[in-house]
Design an enzyme around this catalytic site. Structure first.
Site, PDB file in Angstrom:
ATOM      1  N   HIS A 119       0.708  -1.192  -0.126  1.00  0.00           N
ATOM      2  CA  HIS A 119      -0.099   0.097  -0.152  1.00  0.00           C
ATOM      3  C   HIS A 119       0.982   1.273  -0.001  1.00  0.00           C
ATOM      4  CE1 HIS A 119      -2.979   3.079   1.078  1.00  0.00           C
ATOM      5  NE2 HIS A 119      -2.346   3.201   2.218  1.00  0.00           N
TER       6      HIS A 119
ATOM      7  N   HIS B  23       3.745   7.217   5.447  1.00  0.00           N
ATOM      8  CA  HIS B  23       2.730   7.695   6.009  1.00  0.00           C
ATOM      9  C   HIS B  23       1.849   6.875   7.007  1.00  0.00           C
ATOM     10  CE1 HIS B  23       0.183   5.626   2.963  1.00  0.00           C
ATOM     11  NE2 HIS B  23      -0.713   5.798   3.637  1.00  0.00           N
TER      12      HIS B  23
ATOM     13  N   GLU C 208       0.441   5.059  12.623  1.00  0.00           N
ATOM     14  CA  GLU C 208      -0.996   4.648  12.949  1.00  0.00           C
ATOM     15  C   GLU C 208      -0.778   2.916  12.900  1.00  0.00           C
ATOM     16  OE1 GLU C 208      -4.784   5.903  13.792  1.00  0.00           O
ATOM     17  OE2 GLU C 208      -2.782   6.596  14.158  1.00  0.00           O
ATOM     18  N   ASP C 209      -0.150   2.379  11.761  1.00  0.00           N
ATOM     19  CA  ASP C 209      -0.519   0.912  11.523  1.00  0.00           C
ATOM     20  C   ASP C 209       0.804   0.174  11.796  1.00  0.00           C
ATOM     21  OD1 ASP C 209      -3.334   1.125  10.934  1.00  0.00           O
ATOM     22  OD2 ASP C 209      -2.616   2.223   9.133  1.00  0.00           O
TER      23      ASP C 209
ATOM     24  N   ASP D 201      -2.930   8.102  -1.370  1.00  0.00           N
ATOM     25  CA  ASP D 201      -3.025   7.142  -0.304  1.00  0.00           C
ATOM     26  C   ASP D 201      -4.442   6.459  -0.821  1.00  0.00           C
ATOM     27  OD1 ASP D 201      -3.373   5.588   2.106  1.00  0.00           O
ATOM     28  OD2 ASP D 201      -4.571   7.431   2.887  1.00  0.00           O
TER      29      ASP D 201
ATOM     30  N   ASP E  91     -18.466  16.027 -26.380  1.00  0.00           N
ATOM     31  CA  ASP E  91     -17.518  15.566 -26.132  1.00  0.00           C
ATOM     32  C   ASP E  91     -16.994  14.424 -25.534  1.00  0.00           C
ATOM     33  OD1 ASP E  91     -18.561  16.325 -23.529  1.00  0.00           O
ATOM     34  OD2 ASP E  91     -16.946  17.790 -22.922  1.00  0.00           O
TER      35      ASP E  91
HETATM   36 MN    MN Z   1      -2.522   4.809   3.904  1.00  0.00          MN
END
Ligand code: MN
Length: 504
Positions: free
Chosen positions: A46, A70, A74-75, A136, A257
């Site tokens: 990811h 990033h 958190e993870d 993300d 278009d």
């Molecule tokens: Mn993420």
């Protein structure tokens, strides 16, 4: 997954920048070790994919390193202190900003979309944080099928109403289009099927004529002595076709278009020259000639558009632009941010639109002011500009949001990240009643940003508010002095009446 796959997409890097990306890559890989996504893939996939998207947008090694990190806080298994020590304050700031932004869940999608977009921008504090978050989200959308059912719809709606419009306003069409098309089938399944069906029929008819016409255009341009150009066609994305179909009562014949021919030429003069050649060869459809070079769209888009009769029984939109205009249209502010981080002076000049749209002093060095009439710029983009100007260089250390950014409303969060929108100077009691009347009636205390506070405190933008309740709790008369919202006032009065005679 190799770090080279990311570096290969970036512009040539100094040794220092390469080292930075390498370190971030390795750090992230070990921080996410043994973690899995819903898809069963290693979690690291990811952040790796997110970094690749950003490399493709031309972002710098700092932004790309931050994107690799990033989800570490958190993870993953990383500490803020570690990141600061190894990667420095700026990267930590970007990582923290992205983490903070990720905690917001937009339950209010539908009613307060514009406010929520504003909130998103305000919380991010730095455009690079927004761009990381968009990349993300793009990977999360690409893998949305693996996400549990009940979450899918919310994530897709959020993408369509918050993320994709922000990408659009920042001019990053490349991300905007893909986000929209990925979210479309989850949010509007029936309309999606209908649009797909209609477009399939049309595309079949168009394809052959389109290719024939493309060859004819190339031939005539060469005959007129042009050598340096390219011609290709693009199909309208399904979501934007859907939006247009809605405006045209689902009459696909009224949309000109769906497919468009794009001619890329070296300079502005060639743009007008090419338009002349086209109109000299094929008949234009009156009222469809648009000069977005003289009059750029509010999001900065520049090009010449015309719709012509191809001679094969149909009309087609032709878009004429320079390479720079095309680049701007696809990458918008992303290319601009990249320039800000680089040292070469001559790079700014190509990005006129952003100079007009966003006259940040710190983006263009001292003394250069935007001369654009800000009239056409959406109000909240203007606010963003002003906001960024006021926080300027401090943005890296400043964690607090400026409350005057929002004039009348504040946004506070539940511990789970739900957004509650309240009038300015609201109290924790207003907040409690905004969540549920039972919670309001049973308030016994409140924690603001993790600290116990009194019930007559004022809430500020960005506060995380946790209400403590007691089953035996009930409203006090003096609460009426603390509250700003009508809902809270009504509930307190009603509860007091019920317990009439109570000395409180
Ligand atoms: Mn993420």
């Amino acid at each position: 997954m190799k770090v080279q796959d990311i570096i290969g997409l970036m512009k040539p890097l100094s040794k220092q920048d390469r080292d930075l990306v390498f370190r971030a890559f390795n750090f992230a890989e070990s921080a996410h070790q043994n973690q899995k996504r819903f898809s069963g893939e290693p979690y690291f996939v990811h952040v790796y994919e997110t970094a690749k998207t950003l490399a493709d947008l031309g972002m710098s090694s700092i932004t790309i390193s931050a994107s690799l990190l990033h989800d570490c806080l958190e993870d993953g298994k990383a500490e803020e202190r570690e990141i600061e020590e190894i990667f420095g304050k700026e990267i930590l700031f970007l990582v923290k900003g992205t983490t903070k932004l990720g905690k917001i869940k937009y339950r209010g999608v539908q009613r307060h979309n514009e406010s929520l977009r504003k909130l998103f921008v305000a919380v991010s504090q730095d455009i690079r944080v927004i761009i990381i978050k968009l990349a993300d989200r793009l990977h999360n959308m690409r893998t949305l099928n693996y996400v549990p059912d009940h979450k899918r719809h919310r994530i897709a709606a959020e993408t369509l109403e918050i993320y994709a419009p922000i990408a659009y306003r920042l001019g990053i069409r490349r991300l905007n289009r893909e986000l929209e098309d990925l979210a479309f089938p989850f949010v509007y399944p029936d309309e999606y099927e209908k649009t797909k069906e209609l477009s399939k029929i049309r595309a079949k008819e168009d394809q052959a004529r389109l290719e024939k016409f493309q060859r004819a255009v190339k031939k005539i341009l060469v005959k007129e002595g042009m050598t340096d150009f390219s011609v290709h066609y693009r199909l309208k994305t399904l979501y934007s076709l859907f939006r247009k179909l809605e405006r045209k009562n689902w009459n696909i014949e009224k949309i000109y278009d769906i497919s468009a021919l794009r001619i890329i030429v070296p300079n502005v003069e060639d743009c007008y020259g090419t338009l002349g050649i086209a109109h000299g060869t094929w008949r234009p459809l009156p009222g469809r000639i648009k000069d977005y070079i003289a009059f750029p769209k509010p999001n900065g888009y520049r090009a010449l558009h015309t719709t012509i009769f191809t001679g094969y029984g149909n009309v087609i939109e032709v878009q004429i632009k320079t390479k720079e205009m095309h680049q701007e249209a696809e990458y918008g502010i992303a290319s601009h941010i990249n320039y800000k981080e680089s040292s070469r002076k001559d790079r700014v000049s190509n990005f006129l639109w952003i100079k007009r749209l966003i006259p940040f002093k710190n983006y263009f060095g001292e003394g250069q002011k935007g001369e654009f009439d800000m009239e056409d710029v959406p109000a909240w983009i203007k606010e963003l500009v002003e906001y960024q100007e006021t926080i300027g260089k401090d943005s890296i250390t400043k964690d607090e949001m400026k409350t005057d950014f929002f004039q009348q409303r504040i946004f506070v969060f539940t511990p789970k990240g739900d957004v509650v929108d309240l009038p300015i100077d609201s109290s924790p009691i207003d907040f409690a009643y905004a969540i549920h009347s039972d919670i309001g009636n049973n308030v016994s205390g409140v924690k603001i940003n993790g600290k116990m506070k009194s019930l007559n405190s004022f809430l500020s933008n960005g506060d995380i508010v946790e209400v403590l309740t007691k089953k035996s709790g009930f409203p006090r008369r003096k609460w009426l002095e603390y509250v700003k919202t009508a809902t809270a006032r009504q509930h307190i009065r009603a509860a007091l009446q019920k317990t009439q005679g109570n000395i409180y």
